[in-house]
Write an enzyme that holds these catalytic residues in place. Structure first.
Site, PDB file in Angstrom:
ATOM      1  N   HIS A   1      -3.411   4.750   4.748  1.00 14.33           N
ATOM      2  CA  HIS A   1      -4.589   3.764   4.791  1.00 14.33           C
ATOM      3  C   HIS A   1      -5.893   4.622   4.274  1.00 14.33           C
ATOM      4  O   HIS A   1      -6.491   3.842   3.721  1.00 14.33           O
ATOM      5  CB  HIS A   1      -4.740   3.262   6.108  1.00 14.33           C
ATOM      6  CG  HIS A   1      -6.077   2.454   6.308  1.00 14.33           C
ATOM      7  ND1 HIS A   1      -6.030   1.372   5.838  1.00 14.33           N
ATOM      8  CD2 HIS A   1      -7.232   2.662   6.970  1.00 14.33           C
ATOM      9  CE1 HIS A   1      -7.236   0.674   6.090  1.00 14.33           C
ATOM     10  NE2 HIS A   1      -7.821   1.692   6.892  1.00 14.33           N
TER      11      HIS A   1
ATOM     12  N   ARG B   1       0.860  -1.183  -0.051  1.00 13.72           N
ATOM     13  CA  ARG B   1       0.043   0.082   0.163  1.00 13.72           C
ATOM     14  C   ARG B   1       0.778   1.121   0.130  1.00 13.72           C
ATOM     15  O   ARG B   1       1.568   1.333   0.871  1.00 13.72           O
ATOM     16  CB  ARG B   1      -1.125   0.065   1.234  1.00 13.72           C
ATOM     17  CG  ARG B   1      -1.395   1.419   1.391  1.00 13.72           C
ATOM     18  CD  ARG B   1      -2.767   1.236   2.579  1.00 13.72           C
ATOM     19  NE  ARG B   1      -2.409   0.684   3.845  1.00 13.72           N
ATOM     20  CZ  ARG B   1      -1.792   1.353   4.610  1.00 13.72           C
ATOM     21  NH1 ARG B   1      -1.266   2.582   4.491  1.00 13.72           N
ATOM     22  NH2 ARG B   1      -1.424   0.980   5.840  1.00 13.72           N
TER      23      ARG B   1
ATOM     24  N   TYR C   1       4.575   4.781  11.078  1.00 12.01           N
ATOM     25  CA  TYR C   1       4.732   3.368  11.307  1.00 12.01           C
ATOM     26  C   TYR C   1       5.624   2.979  10.172  1.00 12.01           C
ATOM     27  O   TYR C   1       5.884   1.703   9.992  1.00 12.01           O
ATOM     28  CB  TYR C   1       3.384   2.570  11.404  1.00 12.01           C
ATOM     29  CG  TYR C   1       2.343   2.917  10.258  1.00 12.01           C
ATOM     30  CD1 TYR C   1       2.235   2.235   9.072  1.00 12.01           C
ATOM     31  CD2 TYR C   1       1.351   3.703  10.688  1.00 12.01           C
ATOM     32  CE1 TYR C   1       1.534   2.127   8.183  1.00 12.01           C
ATOM     33  CE2 TYR C   1       0.373   4.054   9.841  1.00 12.01           C
ATOM     34  CZ  TYR C   1       0.470   3.249   8.364  1.00 12.01           C
ATOM     35  OH  TYR C   1      -0.503   3.229   7.579  1.00 12.01           O
TER      36      TYR C   1
END
Length: 433
Positions: free
Chosen positions: A323, A319, A332
Site C-alpha cells: 500500500h 495493487r 494479508y
C-alpha cells in the site's frame, strides 16, 4: 476531438452504463386512488407499483465488467477500439513506463532514508492513463494519492514531482505536505490531502459550481474501495445525484484498501452496485485495460457535461505493490498471488502488446525509453535533493490574503526565538527569506 465509434458509444449507453437516473418522486399531487396499481406516496420512485406478494429482495443481477482488450492486448470486438491517434497511444504508454521507473527510484530512495514516505502505482497504471487521455485540462481533478500518472500525462513534470517529494524550496506546495501529495493550480489539479474520502463531497460541490457557471467541463474524483466505506462517499454521491452535478466518481477497486480484503469490507456487488441506489449512471470496467478505461471515461464525460449528470465508474484492478512504504502486504495476501497478477495481467504489458500488434512499438524503442526515462528521473532526483527547504516564513503565508494579527504575533515570537537561540534554530538548510 476524438469521438467514439458509433457502435462503441451505443454499446456503452445501452449496456455498460446500465443505471439511469430517475425521478425521485411519483408524478402528480393526489393520494392513492381506488383501483390504482401505481404508488403515489411522495417518497416513491416513479414506476413503483403495488404488489400483494410479500418478497424480500436479496438477489440482484451482477453488474458486468466492460473491457476492450484481452490479457494479450487483442481487441475483442473491433468496433470497440476507440481508434486513438498513434501519438496519443504512444504518449499514454511512455507516461506509464516513466511512472513505473519513477516509482522504483523513489521507493528505493525512501528505503534509504532520503525521503520520508512514498506510494507506488504498480498494477494500477491503466486506470490513470485511460482517464487522463479521455479528459481535458479544463476538467477539475480531485485525487486520493495514487494518481501521479494522471498528473504527469496532464503536464506535471517529473522534476515537479521530485521537488514535492523532497518538500524543497521549489515545491509548488512549499514543503507543507508529505510526499506524493501533489497539486497544481495551473493544471486544475486540486492538492492531495491525506484523510480518506474527504475529496468526494468536495468534488460534488466543485462540479455543482461548474454547472452554475455554465462551464463546458466536469470534475473527476478518484478514490479506492477503502474510501468507499467512508461516510463522505455516501454524502458525496447523494449531493451529486440531487444537484445533478457534472462529476465522474472513479473508484479504483484493487481488492485490499490499505490492508483489508474487500470480502471483509462489504457485502453486495462491489462499489458499482451503490450507484443504482443513488440514481447515478454507473459502469464497471476492467481497470487493467487502458482502452476500456478510456472508452468508459470518454462516455462518462459526455454524460457529465452534456446531460449534466454524475457518473460512477468502478475500475477493478490489482495493487501489485505494498500500500505504501509503511505497509507489508505479505501480512494479508500471499506473495504468489501478487506474482501471478504481475506476470499474467500486467496493465503495462497488456498495453505494450496492443501497441506491438499495431506496429507502433518495438523492443528497441522499449529499451531506449526505459534508459531515457531512468536518466531523466535520476537527474531530476539529484537536482531536487540538492535544494534547500522552503523559507521558514512559509509557515505563516498563503492561508489569508492579509496575515491576521494573531499570526503576525506568532511570526514575531518565532523570529525572536531564532535570533535569541541561533544554535538551536539553524536556518542554513532553509532558503533565505
Amino acid at each position: 476531438m476524438n469521438r467514439l465509434p458509433a457502435f462503441a458509444s451505443h454499446h456503452l449507453r445501452r449496456i455498460a452504463l446500465r443505471t439511469r437516473s430517475v425521478s425521485s418522486s411519483a408524478p402528480g399531487s393526489g393520494a392513492t386512488e381506488l383501483g390504482s396499481k401505481s404508488v403515489a406516496f411522495p417518497g416513491a420512485t416513479f414506476g413503483s407499483v403495488f404488489t400483494e406478494k410479500m418478497e424480500f429482495l436479496s438477489d440482484y443481477p451482477t453488474i458486468p465488467t466492460f473491457r476492450v482488450l484481452d490479457v494479450e492486448g487483442n481487441v475483442i470486438v473491433k468496433e470497440q477500439d476507440p481508434q486513438l491517434p498513434s501519438a496519443t497511444l504512444i504518449k499514454m504508454y511512455k507516461t506509464m513506463v516513466s511512472l513505473n521507473q519513477m516509482d522504483v527510484i523513489l521507493y528505493d530512495a525512501q528505503r534509504q532514508g532520503r525521503i520520508s514516505f512514498y506510494m507506488t502505482h504498480h498494477g494500477e497504471e491503466a486506470t490513470l492513463l485511460g482517464t487522463a487521455a479521455a479528459l481535458t485540462k479544463d476538467d477539475v481533478f480531485f485525487g486520493q494519492y495514487r494518481e501521479a500518472g494522471f498528473m504527469m500525462y496532464r503536464g506535471l513534470s517529473i522534476q515537479q514531482c521530485m521537488h514535492q517529494c523532497y518538500g524543497n524550496e521549489k515545491d509548488l506546495g512549499k514543503g507543507r505536505q508529505m510526499p506524493i501529495h501533489y497539486g497544481s493550480k495551473a493544471l486544475n489539479i486540486q492538492t492531495i490531502s491525506s484523510p480518506l474520502g474527504t475529496q468526494i463531497p468536495q468534488a460534488a460541490g466543485s462540479a455543482y459550481a461548474l454547472k452554475r457557471e455554465g462551464k463546458d467541463a466536469c470534475v473527476i474524483c478518484f478514490f479506492g474501495d477503502g474510501s468507499a466505506s467512508e461516510g463522505d462517499f455516501h454524502a458525496g454521491l447523494n449531493i451529486a445525484a440531487t444537484t445533478e452535478a457534472p462529476v465522474i466518481f472513479f473508484c479504483r477497486n484493487n481488492g485490499y484498501a490499505i490492508s483489508t480484503p474487500t470480502h471483509e469490507q462489504y457485502r453486495g456487488d462491489g462499489i458499482a452496485s451503490r450507484g443504482h441506489g443513488y440514481g447515478i449512471h454507473t459502469i464497471r470496467v476492467d481497470g487493467n485495460d487502458v482502452l476500456a478505461v478510456y472508452v468508459a471515461t470518454k462516455e462518462a464525460r459526455r454524460i457529465a457535461v452534456e446531460e449534466q449528470k454524475p457518473v460512477l465508474i468502478e475500475a477493478l484492478t490489482y495493487r501489485v505493490s505494498h500500500h505504501s512504504t509503511s505497509d507489508d502486504s505479505s501480512a494479508y495476501r500471499p506473495k504468489k498471488e501478487v506474482a501471478d497478477w504481475m506476470n499474467q495481467d500486467n496493465p503495462i504489458n497488456r498495453f505494450r502488446k496492443f501497441l506491438e500488434g499495431k506496429k507502433l512499438w518495438t523492443n528497441e524503442q522499449e529499451q531506449e525509453l526505459r534508459k531515457e526515462a531512468r536518466s531523466e528521473i535520476l537527474k531530476a532526483f539529484s537536482e531536487s535533493e540538492k535544494l534547500k527547504k522552503p523559507a521558514v516564513s512559509n509557515l505563516f503565508t498563503d492561508v489569508y490574503d492579509e496575515m491576521p494579527w494573531n499570526l503576525v504575533e506568532q511570526k514575531e515570537k518565532l523570529d525572536d526565538l531564532i535570533a535569541k537561540y541561533p544554535t538551536h534554530f539553524d536556518l542554513n538548510s532553509h532558503a533565505k527569506e
